[in-house]
Design an enzyme around this catalytic site. Structure first.
Site, PDB file in Angstrom:
ATOM      1  N   PRO A  80       0.843  -1.197   0.000  1.00 41.17           N
ATOM      2  CA  PRO A  80       0.000   0.000   0.000  1.00 41.17           C
ATOM      3  C   PRO A  80       0.877   1.246   0.000  1.00 41.17           C
ATOM      4  CG  PRO A  80       0.094  -0.985   2.202  1.00 41.17           C
ATOM      5  CD  PRO A  80       0.812  -1.916   1.282  1.00 41.17           C
ATOM      6  N   GLY A  82       0.403   5.541  -0.536  1.00 41.44           N
ATOM      7  CA  GLY A  82      -0.539   6.640  -0.738  1.00 41.44           C
ATOM      8  C   GLY A  82      -0.137   7.503  -1.920  1.00 41.44           C
ATOM      9  N   SER A 109      -3.829   1.883   0.162  1.00 46.30           N
ATOM     10  CA  SER A 109      -3.481   2.825   1.231  1.00 46.30           C
ATOM     11  C   SER A 109      -4.708   3.591   1.696  1.00 46.30           C
ATOM     12  CB  SER A 109      -2.430   3.809   0.707  1.00 46.30           C
ATOM     13  OG  SER A 109      -2.314   4.926   1.573  1.00 46.30           O
ATOM     14  N   GLN A 134      -4.907  -0.987   3.960  1.00 45.97           N
ATOM     15  CA  GLN A 134      -3.962  -0.441   4.951  1.00 45.97           C
ATOM     16  C   GLN A 134      -4.688   0.568   5.826  1.00 45.97           C
ATOM     17  OE1 GLN A 134      -2.559   3.003   4.531  1.00 45.97           O
ATOM     18  NE2 GLN A 134      -1.729   2.757   6.589  1.00 45.97           N
ATOM     19  N   TYR A 136      -4.350   3.213   9.514  1.00 46.08           N
ATOM     20  CA  TYR A 136      -3.612   3.791  10.645  1.00 46.08           C
ATOM     21  C   TYR A 136      -4.534   3.786  11.854  1.00 46.08           C
ATOM     22  CZ  TYR A 136      -0.817   5.922   6.897  1.00 46.08           C
ATOM     23  OH  TYR A 136      -0.037   6.138   5.802  1.00 46.08           O
ATOM     24  N   THR A 162      -0.832  -0.261   9.961  1.00 46.59           N
ATOM     25  CA  THR A 162       0.529   0.284   9.917  1.00 46.59           C
ATOM     26  C   THR A 162       0.934   0.685  11.326  1.00 46.59           C
ATOM     27  OG1 THR A 162       0.278   0.986   7.643  1.00 46.59           O
ATOM     28  CG2 THR A 162       1.967   2.112   8.920  1.00 46.59           C
ATOM     29  N   LYS A 235       1.664  -4.280  10.039  1.00 44.90           N
ATOM     30  CA  LYS A 235       2.693  -3.890   9.062  1.00 44.90           C
ATOM     31  C   LYS A 235       3.700  -2.986   9.760  1.00 44.90           C
ATOM     32  CE  LYS A 235       3.188  -1.475   4.618  1.00 44.90           C
ATOM     33  NZ  LYS A 235       3.748  -0.162   4.963  1.00 44.90           N
ATOM     34  N   SER A 257       8.749  -4.912   8.093  1.00 46.09           N
ATOM     35  CA  SER A 257       8.830  -3.688   7.289  1.00 46.09           C
ATOM     36  C   SER A 257       9.373  -2.552   8.136  1.00 46.09           C
ATOM     37  CB  SER A 257       7.421  -3.318   6.786  1.00 46.09           C
ATOM     38  OG  SER A 257       7.426  -2.062   6.112  1.00 46.09           O
ATOM     39  N   HIS A 259       8.902   0.485   6.656  1.00 45.05           N
ATOM     40  CA  HIS A 259       8.218   1.525   5.877  1.00 45.05           C
ATOM     41  C   HIS A 259       9.145   2.063   4.773  1.00 45.05           C
ATOM     42  CE1 HIS A 259       4.473   4.089   6.524  1.00 45.05           C
ATOM     43  NE2 HIS A 259       5.025   4.695   5.501  1.00 45.05           N
ATOM     44  N   ARG A 262      11.425   5.040   5.585  1.00 51.66           N
ATOM     45  CA  ARG A 262      10.876   6.400   5.609  1.00 51.66           C
ATOM     46  C   ARG A 262      10.454   6.848   7.002  1.00 51.66           C
ATOM     47  NH1 ARG A 262       9.114   7.859   0.474  1.00 51.66           N
ATOM     48  NH2 ARG A 262       7.197   8.926   1.089  1.00 51.66           N
ATOM     49  N   GLY A 292      13.137  -2.597  -0.145  1.00 48.58           N
ATOM     50  CA  GLY A 292      14.398  -2.763  -0.880  1.00 48.58           C
ATOM     51  C   GLY A 292      14.434  -3.913  -1.863  1.00 48.58           C
ATOM     52  N   GLY A 313       7.067  -1.509  -2.909  1.00 56.61           N
ATOM     53  CA  GLY A 313       6.428  -0.189  -2.933  1.00 56.61           C
ATOM     54  C   GLY A 313       6.944   0.667  -4.080  1.00 56.61           C
TER      55      GLY A 313
HETATM   56  C1  LIG Z   1       5.573   7.284  -1.666  1.00 54.26           C
HETATM   57  C2  LIG Z   1       5.270   6.216  -0.667  1.00 54.26           C
HETATM   58  C3  LIG Z   1       4.053   6.226  -0.023  1.00 54.26           C
HETATM   59  C4  LIG Z   1       3.759   5.265   0.946  1.00 54.26           C
HETATM   60  N1  LIG Z   1       2.537   5.284   1.550  1.00 54.26           N
HETATM   61  C5  LIG Z   1       2.255   4.372   2.506  1.00 54.26           C
HETATM   62  C6  LIG Z   1       0.995   4.381   3.151  1.00 54.26           C
HETATM   63  O1  LIG Z   1       0.116   5.187   2.823  1.00 54.26           O
HETATM   64  N2  LIG Z   1       0.786   3.477   4.130  1.00 54.26           N
HETATM   65  C7  LIG Z   1       1.732   2.551   4.498  1.00 54.26           C
HETATM   66  O2  LIG Z   1       1.523   1.751   5.399  1.00 54.26           O
HETATM   67  N3  LIG Z   1       2.928   2.500   3.871  1.00 54.26           N
HETATM   68  C8  LIG Z   1       3.200   3.388   2.888  1.00 54.26           C
HETATM   69  N4  LIG Z   1       4.415   3.326   2.248  1.00 54.26           N
HETATM   70  C9  LIG Z   1       5.363   2.239   2.584  1.00 54.26           C
HETATM   71  C10 LIG Z   1       5.105   1.008   1.703  1.00 54.26           C
HETATM   72  O3  LIG Z   1       3.906   0.361   2.033  1.00 54.26           O
HETATM   73  C11 LIG Z   1       6.232  -0.027   1.857  1.00 54.26           C
HETATM   74  O4  LIG Z   1       6.368  -0.389   3.214  1.00 54.26           O
HETATM   75  C12 LIG Z   1       7.587   0.426   1.340  1.00 54.26           C
HETATM   76  O5  LIG Z   1       7.439   1.258   0.205  1.00 54.26           O
HETATM   77  C13 LIG Z   1       8.420  -0.794   0.962  1.00 54.26           C
HETATM   78  O6  LIG Z   1       9.695  -0.444   0.582  1.00 54.26           O
HETATM   79  P1  LIG Z   1      10.168  -0.279  -0.960  1.00 54.26           P
HETATM   80  O7  LIG Z   1       9.573   1.011  -1.433  1.00 54.26           O
HETATM   81  O8  LIG Z   1      11.652  -0.213  -0.823  1.00 54.26           O
HETATM   82  O9  LIG Z   1       9.682  -1.466  -1.745  1.00 54.26           O
HETATM   83  C14 LIG Z   1       4.725   4.270   1.270  1.00 54.26           C
HETATM   84  C15 LIG Z   1       5.942   4.240   0.590  1.00 54.26           C
HETATM   85  C16 LIG Z   1       6.230   5.196  -0.362  1.00 54.26           C
HETATM   86  C17 LIG Z   1       7.548   5.127  -1.080  1.00 54.26           C
HETATM   87  O1  LIG Z   2       5.042   8.933   2.990  1.00 57.49           O
HETATM   88  C1  LIG Z   2       4.801   7.821   3.488  1.00 57.49           C
HETATM   89  O2  LIG Z   2       5.686   7.017   3.810  1.00 57.49           O
HETATM   90  C2  LIG Z   2       3.465   7.436   3.741  1.00 57.49           C
HETATM   91  O3  LIG Z   2       3.248   6.479   4.429  1.00 57.49           O
HETATM   92  C3  LIG Z   2       2.367   8.196   3.143  1.00 57.49           C
HETATM   93  C4  LIG Z   2       1.219   8.402   3.862  1.00 57.49           C
HETATM   94  C5  LIG Z   2       0.204   9.142   3.332  1.00 57.49           C
HETATM   95  C6  LIG Z   2       0.299   9.655   2.071  1.00 57.49           C
HETATM   96  C7  LIG Z   2       1.426   9.426   1.335  1.00 57.49           C
HETATM   97  C8  LIG Z   2       2.457   8.694   1.865  1.00 57.49           C
END
Ligand SMILES: Cc1cc2nc3c(=O)[nH]c(=O)nc-3n(C[C@H](O)[C@H](O)[C@H](O)COP(=O)(O)O)c2cc1C
Ligand SMILES: O=C(O)C(=O)c1ccccc1
Length: 371
Positions: A80, A82, A109, A134, A136, A162, A235, A257, A259, A262, A292, A313
């Protein structure tokens, strides 16, 4: 001029990065603080080497596994993420169609730019696909419950709670880009916010509503269990202690994970956190992993170290940015082909043959060590 050829995920990243405005590219690609974990999530795979068993009949191999009670094409699903509307106007609808075509599942997401109803319906028109929602822990419990009910009514198979984001990670890129905000004109039908509401605060401040007093095992999990029959997954788990707690609370699965690096920087790469978590699980709870994963051999290594399935992701976001639905299909095709070849060349005919004995670990001071 010859058309660019996208053969690998790194080709796709380069092609997508050329198309994206700088602040969006940084928002997608960056990690928190010093970027240690986002880098290590990928580089940590390089300490493992594949140990092929030769002269095995691999004329017929099966890459299929079963997740959420359904067979998928290979052990990969789409995490997921966003704001997919920042990558392509078709956003999650394109991702859902691409996943359905490739025969894999998708996470939706809470920050999706399309509704879970539209995303699930659009995907199912193309082929069999399961979605997970997904979530929160939110200060507004009623809104949180509405997301859960809508997901269940749409046929989602699980809630992915998450757990690693009570507050936003320290993200210099977003601060440097003047308090990064998503562009105007996007919809947020799951968190029930308008583009104007999202625009009125930074992405960082937007997370404040997730720092809820219900962000705890004891308040969140029994409550979720009381309002839904969907599976409940956590997650963002990185320790065997939290795997044990997830089991105690009756959760169905965890995603190892961080995230995508991030949230909290300097957490371990997920592939390094995986073995202890898989050992603690002892088959009592499903263990998936994300972070990764950029090649078929990364998927193979994660399975050898105890994961049942992997999620990606950013590669999905790069596919979307490069060419919408077709770009996500291309991404899934690259990883499928690489994974299938990896199984054939290591001598594994089925997923159950992938084991720690297929891997060696590189030591700086000596010969390759067996696991
Ligand atoms: C731009 C972006 C937005 C993301 N948004 C969410 C989110 O809304 N909710 C969430 O649980 N994880 C979010 N993630 C984390 C992803 O679900 C995931 O854990 C992560 O991208 C996996 O790593 P990878 O990008 O290296 O494959 C986001 C990641 C990115 C890069
Ligand atoms: O930025 C992120 O990692 C994330 O989880 C997210 C959450 C909401 C909107 C966009 C990204």
């Amino acid at each position: 001029m010859t058309a660019e050829r996208i053969l690998s995920i790194s080709d796709l990243e380069a092609a997508a990065s050329k198309k994206l405005p700088g602040a969006t590219r940084e928002f997608f690609n960056s990690g928190a603080t010093n970027q240690v974990t986002v880098r290590e999530n990928s580089s940590a795979y390089q300490k493992y080497r594949l140990l092929p068993r030769v002269l095995k009949d691999v004329s017929q191999v099966s890459t299929k596994i079963s997740v959420f009670g359904r067979e998928i094409a290979f052990p990969l699903c789409v995490s997921p993420a966003g704001l997919q509307g920042m990558a392509h106007p078709d956003a999650e609808l394109a991702t859902s169609k691409a996943c359905a075509k490739a025969g894999v599942n998708m996470g939706v997401s809470s920050y999706a730019n399309h509704s879970v109803e539209q995303i699930t319906t659009t995907g199912k028109e193309i082929g069999p696909i399961y979605h997970v929602m997904q979530l929160y822990s939110m200060t507004d419990r009623e809104k949180e419950a509405r997301i859960v009910c809508r997901a269940e009514a749409s046929g989602c198979k699980a809630i992915f709670l998450t757990a690693d984001s009570p507050v936003m990670g320290v993200r210099y890129n977003e601060w440097r880009n003047e308090g990064f905000k998503p562009p105007a004109g996007l919809a947020y039908p799951m968190i029930e916010k308008t583009s104007e509401q999202i625009q009125s605060q930074s992405h960082d401040d937007g997370f404040s509503s997730f720092n809820s007093d219900s962000h705890s095992w004891e308040k969140e999990i029994p409550w979720l269990r009381s309002i839904t029959n969907m599976q409940i997954w956590i997650k963002g788990v990185l320790t065997p202690e939290d795997v044990e707690t997830a089991i105690e609370y009756g959760c169905d699965g965890v995603v190892i994970s961080n995230h995508g690096g991030r949230q909290l920087d300097e957490t371990p790469a997920t592939i390094d956190a995986l073995p202890a978590c898989a050992k603690a699980a002892r088959g009592r709870i499903s263990i998936h992993i994300d972070g990764g994963i950029r090649s078929g051999s990364d998927i193979f290594k994660a399975l050898a170290l105890g994961a049942e399935c992997c999620w990606v992701g950013r590669p999905m976001l790069w596919g979307l940015a490069y060419n919408g639905q077709e770009g996500v299909e291309l991404m899934l095709d690259i990883l499928y082909r690489e994974f299938q070849r990896c199984m054939q060349l290591t001598g594994c005919k089925s997923i159950s043959e992938i084991s720690p004995s297929s891997l060696g670990i590189v030591r700086s001071d000596g010969p390759l060590a067996r696991l």
